[in-house]
Design an enzyme around this catalytic site. Structure first.
Site, PDB file in Angstrom:
ATOM      1  N   ASP A  36       0.839  -1.199   0.000  1.00  9.53           N
ATOM      2  CA  ASP A  36       0.000   0.000   0.000  1.00  9.53           C
ATOM      3  C   ASP A  36       0.876   1.251   0.000  1.00  9.53           C
ATOM      4  OD1 ASP A  36      -2.881   1.163   0.714  1.00  9.53           O
ATOM      5  OD2 ASP A  36      -1.409   2.230   1.933  1.00  9.53           O
ATOM      6  N   TYR A  92       2.948   9.897  -0.413  1.00  7.58           N
ATOM      7  CA  TYR A  92       4.030   9.295   0.392  1.00  7.58           C
ATOM      8  C   TYR A  92       5.404   9.531  -0.268  1.00  7.58           C
ATOM      9  CZ  TYR A  92       0.216   6.499   2.526  1.00  7.58           C
ATOM     10  OH  TYR A  92      -0.938   6.072   3.140  1.00  7.58           O
ATOM     11  N   LYS A 122      -2.813   5.756  -4.244  1.00  2.00           N
ATOM     12  CA  LYS A 122      -3.939   6.655  -3.931  1.00  2.00           C
ATOM     13  C   LYS A 122      -3.770   8.001  -4.616  1.00  2.00           C
ATOM     14  CE  LYS A 122      -3.752   4.599   0.696  1.00  2.00           C
ATOM     15  NZ  LYS A 122      -2.306   4.493   0.942  1.00  2.00           N
ATOM     16  N   HIS A 156      -7.792   9.319  -1.811  1.00  2.42           N
ATOM     17  CA  HIS A 156      -7.143   9.300  -0.500  1.00  2.42           C
ATOM     18  C   HIS A 156      -8.023   9.866   0.623  1.00  2.42           C
ATOM     19  CE1 HIS A 156      -2.755   9.060   1.089  1.00  2.42           C
ATOM     20  NE2 HIS A 156      -3.602   8.846   2.066  1.00  2.42           N
TER      21      HIS A 156
HETATM   22  P1  NAD Z   1       0.644   1.198  12.076  1.00  2.77           P
HETATM   23  O1  NAD Z   1      -0.522   1.094  12.975  1.00  2.77           O
HETATM   24  O2  NAD Z   1       0.894   0.145  11.060  1.00  2.77           O
HETATM   25  O3  NAD Z   1       1.901   1.386  13.018  1.00  2.77           O
HETATM   26  C1  NAD Z   1       3.191   1.453  12.512  1.00  2.77           C
HETATM   27  C2  NAD Z   1       4.150   1.702  13.662  1.00  2.77           C
HETATM   28  O4  NAD Z   1       3.938   0.731  14.684  1.00  2.77           O
HETATM   29  C3  NAD Z   1       5.593   1.505  13.204  1.00  2.77           C
HETATM   30  O5  NAD Z   1       6.125   2.727  12.742  1.00  2.77           O
HETATM   31  C4  NAD Z   1       6.262   1.018  14.465  1.00  2.77           C
HETATM   32  O6  NAD Z   1       6.617   2.119  15.260  1.00  2.77           O
HETATM   33  C5  NAD Z   1       5.168   0.249  15.157  1.00  2.77           C
HETATM   34  N1  NAD Z   1       5.241  -1.209  14.904  1.00  2.77           N
HETATM   35  C6  NAD Z   1       4.966  -1.878  13.745  1.00  2.77           C
HETATM   36  N2  NAD Z   1       5.089  -3.200  13.924  1.00  2.77           N
HETATM   37  C7  NAD Z   1       5.448  -3.379  15.223  1.00  2.77           C
HETATM   38  C8  NAD Z   1       5.710  -4.524  16.004  1.00  2.77           C
HETATM   39  N3  NAD Z   1       5.610  -5.761  15.494  1.00  2.77           N
HETATM   40  N4  NAD Z   1       6.040  -4.333  17.310  1.00  2.77           N
HETATM   41  C9  NAD Z   1       6.123  -3.109  17.833  1.00  2.77           C
HETATM   42  N5  NAD Z   1       5.877  -1.977  17.147  1.00  2.77           N
HETATM   43  C10 NAD Z   1       5.535  -2.113  15.846  1.00  2.77           C
HETATM   44  O7  NAD Z   1       0.551   2.667  11.436  1.00  2.77           O
HETATM   45  P2  NAD Z   1       0.640   3.387  10.039  1.00  2.77           P
HETATM   46  O8  NAD Z   1       1.962   3.292   9.411  1.00  2.77           O
HETATM   47  O9  NAD Z   1       0.073   4.729  10.314  1.00  2.77           O
HETATM   48  O10 NAD Z   1      -0.449   2.619   9.123  1.00  2.77           O
HETATM   49  C11 NAD Z   1      -0.141   1.533   8.292  1.00  2.77           C
HETATM   50  C12 NAD Z   1      -0.304   1.883   6.843  1.00  2.77           C
HETATM   51  O11 NAD Z   1      -1.617   2.375   6.592  1.00  2.77           O
HETATM   52  C13 NAD Z   1       0.587   3.037   6.362  1.00  2.77           C
HETATM   53  O12 NAD Z   1       1.924   2.643   6.158  1.00  2.77           O
HETATM   54  C14 NAD Z   1      -0.126   3.414   5.089  1.00  2.77           C
HETATM   55  O13 NAD Z   1       0.192   2.508   4.052  1.00  2.77           O
HETATM   56  C15 NAD Z   1      -1.577   3.286   5.495  1.00  2.77           C
HETATM   57  N6  NAD Z   1      -2.162   4.580   5.926  1.00  2.77           N
HETATM   58  C16 NAD Z   1      -3.156   5.113   5.173  1.00  2.77           C
HETATM   59  C17 NAD Z   1      -3.727   6.316   5.530  1.00  2.77           C
HETATM   60  C18 NAD Z   1      -4.838   6.877   4.716  1.00  2.77           C
HETATM   61  O14 NAD Z   1      -5.212   8.035   4.916  1.00  2.77           O
HETATM   62  N7  NAD Z   1      -5.396   6.127   3.794  1.00  2.77           N
HETATM   63  C19 NAD Z   1      -3.279   7.014   6.661  1.00  2.77           C
HETATM   64  C20 NAD Z   1      -2.267   6.449   7.429  1.00  2.77           C
HETATM   65  C21 NAD Z   1      -1.727   5.232   7.059  1.00  2.77           C
END
Ligand code: NAD
Length: 267
Positions: free
Chosen positions: A40, A45, A70, A103
């Site tokens: 994704d 990004y 997106k 998005h």
């Molecule tokens: P997430 O909930 O996936 O959290 C990621 C963070 O959690 C990492 O940076 C790390 O600090 C921690 N983490 C990940 N795996 C871990 C583990 N096994 N143990 C401990 N800590 C861990 O948050 P995110 O990155 O905000 O969301 C995931 C994806 O969703 C993004 O990369 C993106 O692709 C998508 N996203 C989309 C939108 C949108 O508006 N459509 C907005 C935000 C994110």
């Protein structure tokens, strides 16, 4: 998981928000090596190029990887969307995406219906296999359905134990829209919750694995993000155990709040 247009999306994928282009190339390469088959990204990004390069260099056939990108807010509108999509394909180095998402709805622009009509053209040309939206509220989804006659395949929304999104999930279920959870781990915030830790300990898994399992059992598509190889592997290793209904309910009941912007206002 089957989408409403007949194509399928892997229920567990990999997100690359906040990863610089070079880092995305490394992280996506690692994710594909571990076994993820859904990535994704988004124009905003600024890592479509690195993401596309990692897929091309992976040795996997293009049709073995489900690729989502997106459309950014400032590109909304019919002609603007067609132009922005060409740019995304060029940076990704591919001739189609598996899923293209609006998005954010940006209600103040009021251009998401025309934008979705451009998405329909792109899909009809075979350049996006499925089309959907992100951060849409029930009222925004209703307008797309009423004014285009088509139900988006996916709504990708902020969803984690602290924000379980029951109203949107019920609307999605009623209309055949797949719920895709962004920030599925609450950007790390949900990992220290006492109920999550207890459920994880009972299964000998990590809090991240317990939360991802919670999503899978609720029927959500999830796209956790990490750039750390051990965590990338850990987040993919969630098919060897399952939570009881009571454990799912305990995780659903934890308190929390929205982390990201409010879709009603964000532009
Ligand atoms: P997430 O909930 O996936 O959290 C990621 C963070 O959690 C990492 O940076 C790390 O600090 C921690 N983490 C990940 N795996 C871990 C583990 N096994 N143990 C401990 N800590 C861990 O948050 P995110 O990155 O905000 O969301 C995931 C994806 O969703 C993004 O990369 C993106 O692709 C998508 N996203 C989309 C939108 C949108 O508006 N459509 C907005 C935000 C994110």
């Amino acid at each position: 998981m089957k989408l409403n247009n007949g194509t399928s999306i892997p229920q567990l994928g990999f997100g690359v928000w906040q990863v610089p282009d070079d880092g995305a190339r490394d992280a996506v390469a690692e994710a594909l090596r571990v076994g993820y088959r859904s990535i994704d990204t988004a124009k905003v990004y600024e890592n479509e190029a690195g993401t596309g390069r990692a897929i091309a260099e992976s040795g996997l056939a293009r049709d073995e990887v489900f690729l989502t990108t997106k459309l950014w807010n400032s590109d909304q509108g019919f002609d603007e969307t067609l132009r922005a999509f060409d740019g995304s394909l060029e940076r990704l180095g591919t001739d189609y995406v598996d899923l293209y998402l609006i998005h954010w709805p940006v209600p103040e622009y009021d251009r998401f219906v025309d934008t979705f009509k451009a998405f329909q053209r792109i899909r009809d040309e075979g350049r996006a296999k499925a089309i959907g939206v992100s951060n849409f509220r029930v009222e925004d989804l209703r307008r797309v359905i009423d004014e285009t006659g088509e139900t988006p395949a996916v709504n990708q929304i902020e969803l984690h134990p602290g924000l379980p999104q029951d109203e949107l999930r019920a609307f999605h279920a009623e209309h055949g829209i797949a719920t895709e959870a962004w920030s599925p781990l609450g950007q790390g915030e949900s990992l220290t919750d006492a109920a999550v830790v207890e459920v994880a300990t009972a299964h000998g898994v990590t809090p991240a694995q317990a939360i991802l399992r919670w999503h899978l059992q609720l029927g959500n598509v999830v796209i956790p993000k990490s750039v750390t190889p051990a965590r990338i592997a850990e987040n993919f290793d969630v098919f060897g155990f399952s939570l009881s209904d009571d454990e799912v309910a305990r995780i659903s009941a934890i308190s929390g709040k929205r982390i990201g912007p409010n879709p009603a206002e964000f532009n």
